[in-house]
Design a protein around this motif. Structure first.
Motif, PDB file in Angstrom:
ATOM      1  N   ALA A  58       0.653  -1.109   0.108  1.00  0.00           N
ATOM      2  CA  ALA A  58       0.102   0.062  -0.012  1.00  0.00           C
ATOM      3  C   ALA A  58       0.913   1.316  -0.066  1.00  0.00           C
ATOM      4  O   ALA A  58       0.755   2.056  -0.559  1.00  0.00           O
ATOM      5  N   ARG A  59       2.212   1.272   0.754  1.00  0.00           N
ATOM      6  CA  ARG A  59       2.773   2.571   0.954  1.00  0.00           C
ATOM      7  C   ARG A  59       3.508   2.840  -0.490  1.00  0.00           C
ATOM      8  O   ARG A  59       3.723   3.789  -0.910  1.00  0.00           O
ATOM      9  N   SER A  60       3.775   1.600  -1.314  1.00  0.00           N
ATOM     10  CA  SER A  60       4.687   1.885  -2.620  1.00  0.00           C
ATOM     11  C   SER A  60       3.564   2.466  -3.596  1.00  0.00           C
ATOM     12  O   SER A  60       4.278   3.146  -4.527  1.00  0.00           O
ATOM     13  N   THR A 117       2.646   9.013  -2.757  1.00  0.00           N
ATOM     14  CA  THR A 117       3.750   9.556  -2.953  1.00  0.00           C
ATOM     15  C   THR A 117       4.789   9.430  -1.988  1.00  0.00           C
ATOM     16  O   THR A 117       4.421   9.130  -0.798  1.00  0.00           O
ATOM     17  N   PRO A 118       6.040  10.187  -1.938  1.00  0.00           N
ATOM     18  CA  PRO A 118       7.132  10.005  -1.424  1.00  0.00           C
ATOM     19  C   PRO A 118       6.739  10.514  -0.044  1.00  0.00           C
ATOM     20  O   PRO A 118       7.368  10.243   0.995  1.00  0.00           O
ATOM     21  N   GLU A 119       6.289  11.458  -0.241  1.00  0.00           N
ATOM     22  CA  GLU A 119       5.857  12.453   1.339  1.00  0.00           C
ATOM     23  C   GLU A 119       5.022  11.628   1.998  1.00  0.00           C
ATOM     24  O   GLU A 119       4.905  12.143   3.282  1.00  0.00           O
ATOM     25  N   LEU A 120       4.320  10.614   1.414  1.00  0.00           N
ATOM     26  CA  LEU A 120       3.389   9.996   2.489  1.00  0.00           C
ATOM     27  C   LEU A 120       3.785   8.770   2.966  1.00  0.00           C
ATOM     28  O   LEU A 120       3.128   7.884   3.314  1.00  0.00           O
ATOM     29  N   SER A 121       5.026   8.254   2.566  1.00  0.00           N
ATOM     30  CA  SER A 121       5.524   6.868   2.902  1.00  0.00           C
ATOM     31  C   SER A 121       5.595   6.762   4.602  1.00  0.00           C
ATOM     32  O   SER A 121       5.478   5.560   4.759  1.00  0.00           O
ATOM     33  N   GLY A 164       1.106   8.353   9.170  1.00  0.00           N
ATOM     34  CA  GLY A 164       0.037   7.483   9.852  1.00  0.00           C
ATOM     35  C   GLY A 164      -1.222   7.376   9.470  1.00  0.00           C
ATOM     36  O   GLY A 164      -1.619   7.755   8.260  1.00  0.00           O
ATOM     37  N   ALA A 165      -2.134   6.431  10.095  1.00  0.00           N
ATOM     38  CA  ALA A 165      -3.153   6.149   9.691  1.00  0.00           C
ATOM     39  C   ALA A 165      -4.249   7.486   9.850  1.00  0.00           C
ATOM     40  O   ALA A 165      -4.957   7.344   8.938  1.00  0.00           O
ATOM     41  N   ASP A 166      -4.273   8.199  10.717  1.00  0.00           N
ATOM     42  CA  ASP A 166      -4.929   9.248  11.003  1.00  0.00           C
ATOM     43  C   ASP A 166      -4.626  10.344   9.677  1.00  0.00           C
ATOM     44  O   ASP A 166      -5.548  10.885   9.187  1.00  0.00           O
ATOM     45  N   GLN A 167      -3.550  10.698   9.519  1.00  0.00           N
ATOM     46  CA  GLN A 167      -3.111  11.465   8.111  1.00  0.00           C
ATOM     47  C   GLN A 167      -3.479  10.989   6.913  1.00  0.00           C
ATOM     48  O   GLN A 167      -4.333  11.991   6.139  1.00  0.00           O
ATOM     49  N   LEU A 168      -3.528   9.632   6.691  1.00  0.00           N
ATOM     50  CA  LEU A 168      -3.868   9.264   5.510  1.00  0.00           C
ATOM     51  C   LEU A 168      -5.539   9.122   5.500  1.00  0.00           C
ATOM     52  O   LEU A 168      -6.149   9.441   4.489  1.00  0.00           O
ATOM     53  N   ALA A 169      -6.084   9.015   6.372  1.00  0.00           N
ATOM     54  CA  ALA A 169      -7.600   9.070   6.555  1.00  0.00           C
ATOM     55  C   ALA A 169      -8.183  10.495   6.265  1.00  0.00           C
ATOM     56  O   ALA A 169      -9.324  10.793   5.587  1.00  0.00           O
ATOM     57  N   GLU A 170      -7.502  11.568   6.667  1.00  0.00           N
ATOM     58  CA  GLU A 170      -7.979  12.830   6.366  1.00  0.00           C
ATOM     59  C   GLU A 170      -7.658  13.240   4.982  1.00  0.00           C
ATOM     60  O   GLU A 170      -8.522  14.024   4.312  1.00  0.00           O
ATOM     61  N   LEU A 171      -6.810  12.787   4.427  1.00  0.00           N
ATOM     62  CA  LEU A 171      -6.658  13.087   2.868  1.00  0.00           C
ATOM     63  C   LEU A 171      -7.639  12.241   2.270  1.00  0.00           C
ATOM     64  O   LEU A 171      -8.235  12.925   1.096  1.00  0.00           O
ATOM     65  N   ALA A 229      -8.697   5.677  -3.292  1.00  0.00           N
ATOM     66  CA  ALA A 229      -8.777   4.318  -2.781  1.00  0.00           C
ATOM     67  C   ALA A 229      -7.516   3.850  -2.464  1.00  0.00           C
ATOM     68  O   ALA A 229      -7.592   2.959  -1.437  1.00  0.00           O
ATOM     69  N   ARG A 230      -6.503   4.256  -3.086  1.00  0.00           N
ATOM     70  CA  ARG A 230      -5.121   3.987  -2.430  1.00  0.00           C
ATOM     71  C   ARG A 230      -4.753   4.337  -1.030  1.00  0.00           C
ATOM     72  O   ARG A 230      -4.233   3.717  -0.153  1.00  0.00           O
TER      73      ARG A 230
END
Length: 1003
Positions: free
Chosen positions: A352-354, A357-361, A364-371, A682-683
């Protein structure tokens, strides 16, 4: 039975309706039915027979023969109607045969079924219908008349030719005719039944003898050597003495078998005693050998058990440690499952991390859910723009569809304009085809009317040419017959004159001394005349007279044949010339005319056949003209509607383009921009979920490590790895337990067998030898089996012989009545068939009955024959055997002039006629009595009068005229010209081109 009226329509040679009034003809008692050959005299009698029985006599009813007249119009049905009185009832029967009739619809013919109607007359009710059923009418008329069709044709329609053949035929041919008339089939059935019973009884006797012989053979097989030594039976099936010989031979075989059975019993008793002693000795030796072997096996098993003790101790220790390790197994499985779950979660997180984008490698889970939530809201805002973009695409598709429809309508209008431009020419051509076909149909009808007469003329010309040769041959035969007649007459007159010159010598040959002379009356005969040279006796003159009469008959037949052939030739010549006597009538010319008319008719018929297709083509063209006008008008209307729809679509699409451009941004379309946002959302969602899953798996793995360490310590192991190394699966533990149990069970068994005292005592004795005891026992056993087998065979032989002897005795008892029945039936069958020695004349039963009938017929015929022959001839029945044949159906004539009796085949032509006529009338009387005494008031006699001289003809007519004494009427069917002068009441059949007709001559 009396005939009143006959109506004939389109039947035989009668093309129209003809009426015959039998009441008027019968008033004189004797009437003549005459006419030229082929006019239809016999067809009148055929019509009477057809009305009564639905069929005509003899070969005229052969398969394929038609009763319908060729002269009748196609719309005139064939019908015969007869009015008669029979059994005190007045009836009217109407019959129509199966015949073709024109179809009610269309051309051609259809086959009409045969029809029958029966009406009865009542003074109070008049004529009323009785039945329309063929079967009911046939049964009703046959019962009232009392005769079958064959009997009626032989008794009422007297066929002289048949009775002339009857007089000259042998006994077998007479038997066939009499059997058909008097229906003696029941007597023939009795003969056949007796023969069948004889064959059946004979078969039963033979079968019973064969069964007895078969039992004798089985007794011989069962008796064995005794049966082979016995004397063989010489009798065969059906011969006397067979049964007694078989019974005697069976008794000897039974006595011998019983003696052999007693000897076998004594031998078996001795063999049984020897076998018991040998068995006891063999059982004792076998028991000693068994105990000695058992003791040796126990010793060997004890030594082998001690060698396996170390292995037993090792397995016990290994099983105990494995059972302790089983308590640590659940914790080990939980740790392994937690480790596998953690590895899967770590792999999913890496994937999933691959994709981010590099800045999101490292996010955490909370930051990804917000985006994810931010991009989802942006995606919702694109729904309206996507709908506008889809509508714009559909507008483009609708514009393409409108253009395609416009192109199709333009093509339709062009095709319709081209087709309509040629409409007047097409319609005129189709109407022209119809006119030509109709003219051809009219021409075909005219040619068909000319073709049929031309073909008939051609056929007539062919017959005319063939008949011309027949006429020439008939004239030559007539000339020869006349010359032969003149020579025979000259010879007879010469012989007669010579006999008259020497008649005195012939009379002198009959003089007897002392008796008066038949000429002068004197009893003295001083100088009797003697025959001179060339004297002619009476027999020579009579032979010459017979030869002259035969030549005269041959000349008359030749004249008759020539007249018939000339008449046919003239008719064919007239038909060949047709309506125009001056027209050409050669076969070649008529053939060319028929061929030309046939070709023209075929061509006209071919053109006429195109009438319906031409009319159908015109109808189809007019229908297509109307359809093309409607299609062109509808296409113009659709083109106007499409122009308005295209302008509305252009305006709607222009409004939507501005909204779509603002929404898609840098993407080629709104849908592409929405798809890119959907993939990004989805990603982010997958990455956030993978982070949370990996964290949960790491926590569960740590908890599983703590539980495993605690379980290993409580089970007594230093480390979890030691516990894991000691673990065994269930199969390995079961294998260890099985080995331990096996060793313990073997130890217990050995201990038990070492405690047996009889085995230890047997081991102390000398080694047993069972082979010698076994040989002695087998010898005794074989002797016993042989003796028992011999006893069983002897016993079975006695029982089988007793049973078979009893069966043989039963068969002999049953054979007695069967043989008596056969002898009785054989005697009866031989008598009925005429093969028995008791039947001296070898007459069959049917022939005996027919002989009695023939004797009655001869007696009835003699009463009329004596009048016809002036008392000279008498018919008598003869049952003498001739030529080795069976007797019973001989027929002789007694000549009163000579006193001799001779066969009827020796009668001359004229004598044969009136003898056969007398026989026919006598047979009519006998058959009438046989049929129950039915009164026959109308008789017909067919031909034969041309062979009589004037005196004999007068005598025959007197006999026929005497039939009126019983109120009978007799119709004579003949073309003899002299009968027209002698019989004033006549029914004349006239032959014409349009068919024959009848005329009544009542004075």
């Amino acid at each position: 039975m009396r005939l009143h009226r006959l109506s004939i329509t389109a039947f035989g040679p009668f093309g129209a309706t003809q009426e015959v009034d039998f009441d008027a003809l019968s008033s004189a008692g004797l009437f003549l039915l005459h006419g030229p050959t082929g006019a239809g005299k016999t067809s009148v009698l055929d019509a009477v027979c057809f009305a009564l029985y639905g069929a005509v006599p003899g070969a005229r009813q052969s398969p394929g023969a038609s009763l319908r007249s060729d002269h009748a119009p196609v719309d005139l049905p064939t019908e015969v109607q007869l009015e008669l009185t029979v059994g005190g009832r007045r009836l009217e029967v109407t019959r129509s045969p199966a015949q073709p009739r024109p179809k009610k619809r269309g051309d051609g013919f259809t086959m009409e079924k045969a029809q029958s109607r029966l009406r009865g007359y009542d003074p109070e009710r008049g004529w009323h219908a009785l039945s329309k059923s063929h079967q009911e009418i046939g049964e009703e008329l046959t019962q009232l008349i009392g005769m079958s069709r064959d009997q009626f044709c032989q008794v009422v329609l007297l066929p002289q030719g048949d009775f002339a053949r009857f007089l000259r035929s042998d006994a077998e041919a007479r038997g066939k005719l009499l059997g058909r008339l008097f229906d003696t089939r029941r007597f023939a059935a009795v003969e056949e039944r007796l023969a069948e019973l004889r064959r059946g009884a004979e078969a039963k006797v033979t079968a019973a003898d064969e069964r007895i012989l078969a039992l004798a053979q089985r007794i011989a097989q069962a008796a064995g050597p005794a049966g082979a030594e016995a004397t063989p039976i010489a009798a065969r099936p059906g011969e006397p003495g067979l049964a007694e010989a078989v019974l005697e031979w069976a008794a000897i075989a039974r006595s011998t078998a019983r003696e052999r059975l007693g000897i076998a019993h004594r031998v078996v008793a001795w063999a049984e005693g020897r076998q018991r002693e040998a068995r006891h000795a063999l059982d004792a030796v076998r028991e000693l050998a068994r105990l000695q072997q058992r003791y040796e096996e126990t010793r060997l098993r004890s030594a082998a058990l001690e060698k396996r003790r170390p292995e037993h101790d090792r397995c016990q220790e290994e099983l105990d440690r494995a059972r302790k390790a089983d308590r640590v197994a659940p914790a080990l499985e939980l740790r392994e499952e937690a480790e596998r779950a953690h590895r899967r979660a770590a792999d999913a997180l890496g994937r999933a991390r691959s994709l981010l984008t590099p800045e999101l490698s490292d996010a955490g889970a909370d930051q990804l859910a917000e985006l994810e939530s931010k991009f989802q809201q942006e995606l919702y805002a694109l729904d309206v723009a996507r709908q506008a973009e889809e509508r714009s695409a559909r507008i483009d598709e609708e514009r393409v569809r409108l253009n395609r429809e416009a192109q199709a309508d333009d093509e339709l209008i062009r095709e319709a304009d081209v087709w309509l431009a040629d409409w007047d020419t097409t319609r005129a051509a189709l109407k022209g085809r119809i006119d030509v076909s109709q003219e051809a149909a009219t021409r075909a009808e005219q040619l068909a009317g000319l073709l049929a007469p031309a073909r008939r003329r051609l056929d007539a010309a062919g017959r005319r040419d063939a008949l011309a040769t027949d006429v020439q041959q008939a004239e030559e035969r007539l000339t020869g017959a006349r010359e032969q007649e003149l020579d025979a007459r000259k010879s007879w007159l010469d012989l007669r004159e010579r006999r008259l010159r020497g008649i005195a010598a012939e009379l002198a040959a009959g003089l007897v001394a002392g008796e008066p002379c038949t000429v002068c009356g004197s009893a003295d005969h001083p100088v009797p005349a003697s025959p001179g040279d060339g004297h002619v006796d009476r027999a020579t003159e009579e032979r010459a007279l017979a030869a002259q009469q035969s030549a005269e008959e041959a000349r008359a037949r030749a004249e008759q044949h020539l007249g018939l052939v000339r008449e046919r030739h003239a008719a064919a010549e007239t038909e060949a010339r047709g309506d125009d006597p001056s027209a050409s009538s050669t076969v070649a010319e008529l053939g060319e005319l028929v061929d030309r008319l046939t070709g023209e008719h075929a061509e006209a018929h071919r053109l006429a056949a195109a009438t319906n297709p031409a009319r159908e083509a015109l109808t189809a063209a007019e229908r297509e003209h109307t359809e093309r006008l409607e299609q062109r008008q509808q296409a113009h209307g659709r083109m106007s509607a499409r122009t308005a729809a295209r302008e509305a679509l252009d305006a709607e699409q222009a409004r939507m383009e501005e909204q779509i451009a603002a929404a898609r941004g840098e993407s080629p379309s709104v849908a592409a921009h929405a798809e890119r946002l959907t993939r990004r959302v989805a990603r982010l969602a997958d990455a956030a979920e993978a982070v949370r899953t990996e964290q949960d798996a790491a926590q569960r793995r740590k908890e599983a490590d703590d539980r495993l360490s605690d379980a290993a310590f409580r089970a007594g192991f230093d480390t979890p790895e030691a516990a894991a190394a000691t673990l065994l699966d269930a199969a390995a533990q079961r294998d260890l337990q099985h080995r331990i149990d096996t060793w313990q069970a073997e130890a217990a068994a050995v201990a038990d067998r070492r405690a047996e005292r009889d085995a230890r005592e047997a081991a102390e004795q000398p080694t047993a030898q069972p082979s010698s005891a076994q040989g002695e026992f087998e010898t005794a056993e074989w002797l016993l089996r042989e003796a028992s087998s011999a006893l069983a065979a002897a016993d079975e032989r006695c029982g089988e012989l007793t049973r078979l002897s009893r069966q043989a005795a039963d068969e002999v008892r049953r054979l007695g009545p069967v043989r008596q029945e056969y002898e009785r039936i054989a005697r009866l069958a031989g008598l009925a068939a005429g093969t028995s020695a008791d039947n001296e004349r070898k007459m069959r039963l049917e022939a005996y009955v027919l002989a009695a009938r023939l004797e009655q017929v001869a007696a009835a015929a003699t009463a009329r024959l004596q009048r016809m022959s002036s008392g000279r001839y008498t018919l008598v029945h003869s049952d003498a055997r001739t030529g080795g044949r069976r007797a019973g159906l001989g027929l002789h004539v007694v000549d009163a002039w000579t006193g001799s009796e001779r066969d009827t085949a020796t009668l001359s032509g004229g004598e044969t006629f009136f003898a056969s006529l007398a026989l026919a009338l006598g047979l009519a009387d006998v058959v009438t009595e046989e049929a129950g005494g039915v009164r026959l008031d109308t008789l017909f006699i067919d031909e034969g009068f041309g062979s009589l001289d004037d005196q004999t003809l007068d005598e025959v007519l007197d006999v026929l005229d005497s039939l009126r004494e019983r109120d009978r009427s007799v119709g004579i069917v003949s073309h003899v010209a002299d009968l027209r002068r002698r019989i004033p009441v006549r029914l004349e059949v006239v032959k014409e081109r349009q068919g024959s007709s009848v005329r009544h001559r009542l004075a």
